[in-house]
Design a protein around this motif. Structure first.
Motif, PDB file in Angstrom:
ATOM      1  N   ASN A  85       0.845  -1.192   0.000  1.00  0.00           N
ATOM      2  CA  ASN A  85       0.000   0.000   0.000  1.00  0.00           C
ATOM      3  C   ASN A  85       0.881   1.242   0.000  1.00  0.00           C
ATOM      4  OD1 ASN A  85      -1.893   2.068   0.822  1.00  0.00           O
ATOM      5  ND2 ASN A  85      -3.251   0.335   1.258  1.00  0.00           N
ATOM      6  N   THR A 125      -0.262  -3.121   7.675  1.00  0.00           N
ATOM      7  CA  THR A 125      -0.158  -4.410   6.992  1.00  0.00           C
ATOM      8  C   THR A 125       1.052  -5.190   7.499  1.00  0.00           C
ATOM      9  OG1 THR A 125      -1.184  -3.437   5.035  1.00  0.00           O
ATOM     10  CG2 THR A 125      -0.028  -5.527   4.717  1.00  0.00           C
ATOM     11  N   GLN A 136      -1.034   2.814   6.296  1.00  0.00           N
ATOM     12  CA  GLN A 136      -1.694   1.540   6.005  1.00  0.00           C
ATOM     13  C   GLN A 136      -0.678   0.427   5.774  1.00  0.00           C
ATOM     14  OE1 GLN A 136      -4.724   1.899   2.936  1.00  0.00           O
ATOM     15  NE2 GLN A 136      -5.715   3.565   4.049  1.00  0.00           N
ATOM     16  N   TRP A 137       0.438   0.776   5.142  1.00  0.00           N
ATOM     17  CA  TRP A 137       1.491  -0.210   4.916  1.00  0.00           C
ATOM     18  C   TRP A 137       2.074  -0.672   6.252  1.00  0.00           C
ATOM     19  CZ3 TRP A 137       3.071  -4.035   2.423  1.00  0.00           C
ATOM     20  CH2 TRP A 137       4.417  -4.429   2.342  1.00  0.00           C
TER      21      TRP A 137
END
Ligand SMILES: [Mg+2]
Ligand SMILES: [Mg+2]
Lengths: 415, 415
Positions: free
Chosen positions: A380, A389, A385-386
């Motif tokens: 991402n 993850t 957001q990464w």
């Protein structure tokens, strides 16, 4: 000095030491059909863990395991399957003391010429106390050599009371003056052998303490040494649960393997940090671990990080290397393929197409006691957001390593 | 008679019974920063499990928990969070005996008018023995009423030895004459209260046995009753592992929910059989469990079997029902969506499209302590291969139920 750090007994033990493991018990207390020393953790019987605890120690020469007749075949299978090298198996007698005496007779005096070298010190231990450590065995051995006998003690967990025959309290013991007598115990071989030669039928039948026999028949008063909690004895079903968790806990070291690509290397270091925060100790290596034998030998978790979907050949090579190194002989190894894609819209279907191949490889690996799982990270662009993850992948990794569940091998998990 | 089977104390206990749980210990032995009674299993502190063991018993009126000042806030949070109803919390004294005496003073005599009804019998227990059962408490309570005092005993696991001040063995005790004194213990309230009123500073500071105080100050000789192994005390880190496994083991009952379609119903019964062979007890219900409250209340694993990919509304309803019934308050509930397709070539991509929705629902459910997983079965015309697929799904189900790992919630597994 480096040598004596790695092998603490190297300098101090210049005499032969052997072990006798009476393993004839029936394990009734456990409420299980199988005697507890043969109950398994990761498909390996508890007694193999106990044997391993001694076998890995350089200054221990021989381990004599004494079993009941009905367990002989099983015991020989265990020795073969888990490649135990220092073990001799003997048949036990009708009581624990007779079995120990049988075990002691394996040294120096057997008529068949197959006898083992007579040790200066013999350690007697329980087959169901698998977590005994080298440093404590060293203390027991040295004290036995100096004093003639030595034994592990632990503080009492509960108050001990004397009971009347009618089931009432007679008096309670002053806790500070008493200790629980545990295993291991160490003896100068000639002393304990003589004690058994002299002891009575009643001692053989009802006696509980080897220490007591050495005192009574040889006047040898044992040195008592407080042992660590890890000496506990697997007695009940809940203890078997605990043993499994202790062993799982011990297998938390991991090795992250990256490719040379910059994204992989960066993700590997994020993983190292995130897994570290979850109490896993992680080494990162680049490429393969061809000549990293010392690292492999202490690791049972391997995490391949790759952006290349065609990496299965590499994983397959790792499975082969681990198998050939015998790394999954004693514990199941966990191998996690962490796959991430830097292409924002790579096709899910395409990746899923790999699932069949991963499952096939996982089934093969499972036969070699290697548990293969895959984790998919959708890259991402959004940094936050990464980050999430990556955290999720790290959480899944920790769960797979902790649970070490063969039923989930071959699964593709999405972070 | 049905009533007395379900509530064994219903007929025999016609007098008030209360419990005092001293929980002021620091848990140093555990090697953990948190006192062991506050260590968690499934995010719930051990002491809540112990409270629950008493709270569920109809004939126990009040539970007085005595804590150290620094744990008061935490204890109040625990009571609030896990909805304990019968508990009063008091501050402890500087020793275990002072804490117990503080606890006893909660009954009948408090100056603030907030006192609890004075019990005929008071049970004293350890906060770190969470697995005590109603039938044993009943025996302790009745014996206390009859004899004035009663206590649990267990056989000694290790030989007990008296040690000399130099660390040598003095003598070993004859095991058959001694017992470990455990908890719970029961007392006629007036007897133990009087004993504490009369006891000395030294008793308060160094005494270990309530039974001993009742004997010394009131001449009451306790009836000793051998308790089950389940009375063990969580003392070390490995005991916490064992407690977690015992609790997981207890949560193995499952409920399979099918739709009316014939294929679902058939698969449900195959599942029931296959899970049964893996030691899970399984009930099958059709449709929803709207008015199956008794079944829900003893079940923490729910398996939805469906061929309909648009079944998420149904799963969502189940999450809501379980949440509203408070079913996941004390233990995490496991909810598994088992999806199979009778269409031979249904698109993998289409099904994967559902993954996002499942993950979203799983995150919501997780906040309610419900762990949602999905298992995908690709239907195979070949009977043998289909059998293998069903077995694989059943193996995965057992693994998810056993591990109960929140990190894998929201995952789609392929059987
Ligand atoms: Mg012994
Ligand atoms: Mg006590």
């Amino acid at each position: 000095s480096d040598l004596s750090e790695r092998f603490p007994g190297h300098d101090s033990i210049d005499f032969p030491v052997a072990v006798v493991l009476p393993a004839g018990g029936s394990g009734e207390r456990m409420g299980l059909a199988t005697p507890k020393q043969f109950c398994t953790v990761f498909n390996r019987p508890l007694i193999s863990y106990t044997i391993q605890a001694f076998e890995r120690i350089s200054w221990i020469e021989n381990i004599v395991v004494v079993v009941a007749k009905e367990s002989l075949h099983l015991m020989m299978d265990i020795i073969h399957k888990f490649c135990h090298k220092k073990v001799k198996v003997l048949l036990g007698g009708s009581s624990r003391h007779r079995s120990i005496f049988n075990g002691l007779q394996a040294f120096g005096e057997m008529p068949d010429g197959k006898s083992l070298r007579k040790p200066k010190v013999v350690i007697i231990h329980d087959a169901v106390r698998p977590f005994v450590e080298e440093d404590f065995l060293l203390r027991i051995t040295i004290a036995a050599k100096e004093q003639g006998a030595s034994g592990a003690i632990r503080p009492l967990v509960s108050t001990v009371i004397a009971t009347t025959s009618e089931g009432y309290i007679d008096h309670s013991l002053e806790r500070a003056k008493y200790r629980a007598s545990e295993m291991p115990q160490g003896f100068v071989y000639d002393i304990i052998y003589q004690a058994y030669q002299q002891c009575s039928e009643s001692d053989f039948e009802f006696g509980t303490e080897c220490l007591h026999l050495a005192l009574q028949y040889c006047g040898t008063n044992a040195k008592l040494i407080e042992g660590p909690p890890a000496l506990w004895k697997v007695t009940y079903k809940k203890d078997l649960f605990a043993a499994e968790s202790v062993i799982k806990d011990f297998l938390s070291q991991a090795c992250v393997i990256t490719t040379v690509c910059a994204e992989s290397a960066e993700l590997a270091h994020r993983f190292q940090k995130s897994l570290g925060a979850r109490s896993m100790q992680v080494d990162v290596i680049s490429g393969s671990f061809g000549n990293n034998q010392p690292l492999v030998s202490k690791t049972w978790n391997f995490i391949h990080i790759t952006a290349n979907i065609a990496c299965l050949a590499e994983i397959s090579r790792t499975v082969k290397t681990l198998h050939e190194a015998g790394q999954a002989l004693l514990y199941p190894a966990v191998l996690i393929l962490v796959h991430f894609s830097v292409l924002p819209h790579s096709s899910l279907t395409e990746r899923m197409g790999q699932l069949g191949a991963i499952r096939h490889l996982a089934m093969e690996a499972k036969h070699r006691n290697i548990l293969l799982y895959a984790i998919l990270l959708n890259h991402n662009e959004n940094a936050e957001q990464w980050e999430e993850t990556v955290e999720s992948a790290s959480e899944i990794t920790t769960a797979l390593v902790k649970d070490r569940n063969p039923a989930l091998a071959g699964q593709l998990l999405v972070a």
